[in-house]
Design a protein around this motif. Sequence first.
Motif, PDB file in Angstrom:
ATOM      1  N   ALA A   6       2.652 -19.675  -7.575  1.00 35.89           N
ATOM      2  CA  ALA A   6       2.955 -18.248  -7.701  1.00 35.89           C
ATOM      3  C   ALA A   6       3.368 -17.913  -9.128  1.00 35.89           C
ATOM      4  O   ALA A   6       3.820 -18.779  -9.879  1.00 35.89           O
ATOM      5  N   ALA A   7       3.215 -16.644  -9.480  1.00 32.06           N
ATOM      6  CA  ALA A   7       3.680 -16.154 -10.774  1.00 32.06           C
ATOM      7  C   ALA A   7       5.203 -16.292 -10.810  1.00 32.06           C
ATOM      8  O   ALA A   7       5.885 -15.877  -9.877  1.00 32.06           O
ATOM      9  N   SER A   8       5.734 -16.887 -11.875  1.00 33.20           N
ATOM     10  CA  SER A   8       7.177 -17.125 -11.963  1.00 33.20           C
ATOM     11  C   SER A   8       7.975 -15.832 -12.023  1.00 33.20           C
ATOM     12  O   SER A   8       9.085 -15.768 -11.504  1.00 33.20           O
ATOM     13  N   PRO A  45      -2.991 -14.334 -12.924  1.00 27.92           N
ATOM     14  CA  PRO A  45      -1.594 -14.758 -13.057  1.00 27.92           C
ATOM     15  C   PRO A  45      -1.159 -14.847 -14.515  1.00 27.92           C
ATOM     16  O   PRO A  45      -1.974 -15.071 -15.405  1.00 27.92           O
ATOM     17  N   PRO A  46       0.144 -14.669 -14.742  1.00 23.58           N
ATOM     18  CA  PRO A  46       0.673 -14.760 -16.099  1.00 23.58           C
ATOM     19  C   PRO A  46       0.714 -16.204 -16.595  1.00 23.58           C
ATOM     20  O   PRO A  46       0.269 -17.114 -15.902  1.00 23.58           O
ATOM     21  N   GLY A  62       6.561 -13.604  -8.348  1.00 26.75           N
ATOM     22  CA  GLY A  62       6.456 -14.313  -7.081  1.00 26.75           C
ATOM     23  C   GLY A  62       5.125 -14.099  -6.385  1.00 26.75           C
ATOM     24  O   GLY A  62       4.923 -14.572  -5.272  1.00 26.75           O
ATOM     25  N   TYR A  63       4.186 -13.388  -7.033  1.00 28.73           N
ATOM     26  CA  TYR A  63       2.879 -13.147  -6.424  1.00 28.73           C
ATOM     27  C   TYR A  63       2.143 -14.479  -6.247  1.00 28.73           C
ATOM     28  O   TYR A  63       2.011 -15.253  -7.184  1.00 28.73           O
ATOM     29  N   PHE A  79      -6.668 -13.537  -3.052  1.00 28.11           N
ATOM     30  CA  PHE A  79      -5.515 -13.698  -3.933  1.00 28.11           C
ATOM     31  C   PHE A  79      -5.969 -14.014  -5.348  1.00 28.11           C
ATOM     32  O   PHE A  79      -5.441 -13.489  -6.319  1.00 28.11           O
ATOM     33  N   ARG A  80      -6.955 -14.880  -5.485  1.00 30.99           N
ATOM     34  CA  ARG A  80      -7.434 -15.288  -6.803  1.00 30.99           C
ATOM     35  C   ARG A  80      -8.201 -14.179  -7.511  1.00 30.99           C
ATOM     36  O   ARG A  80      -8.145 -14.053  -8.720  1.00 30.99           O
TER      37      ARG A  80
END
Length: 133
Positions: free
Chosen positions: A81-83, A52-53, A86-87, A46-47
């Motif tokens: 998670a990314a706002s 991520p934003p 949702g990732y 995942f990382r």
Amino acid sequence: MSHDRYFAIQRDLHLTDSNKQPAKGEDGFDRLYKVRPMKDMCKKSFREQYDPPQNISIDEGMVKYKGRLGFVQYIEVWIAAASDTGYVHAFNVYTGKSLDGVQEKNLGHKVVMDLMETMLYEYRHVYFNNFFH
């Protein structure tokens, strides 16, 4: 895949050697021992796969578990998670106690710091509810 084939694979598939697992109550007992290799692999993937934003949301999720129990149980998972999409960038499974068996203190702070460890000192906006204060 046939029903029988699926259950044959499920019965025989193991991620760890159960003979090496410390017994409950012993030093080093890990509630997630049997799934830890898969959990760690997912966390790493995942990382690596997604940057991520700026806006990150931290919250809890409940995962339904119906294993070999006669009842349904829910497992609590902390998620960063990314706002916008949702990732999931990072997650931790809550087991109630740390690996050394001690009840955790300042849990909200610890959860946020653990989930954000790879993003510390980066310009991010982190959103969470009052549990994490």
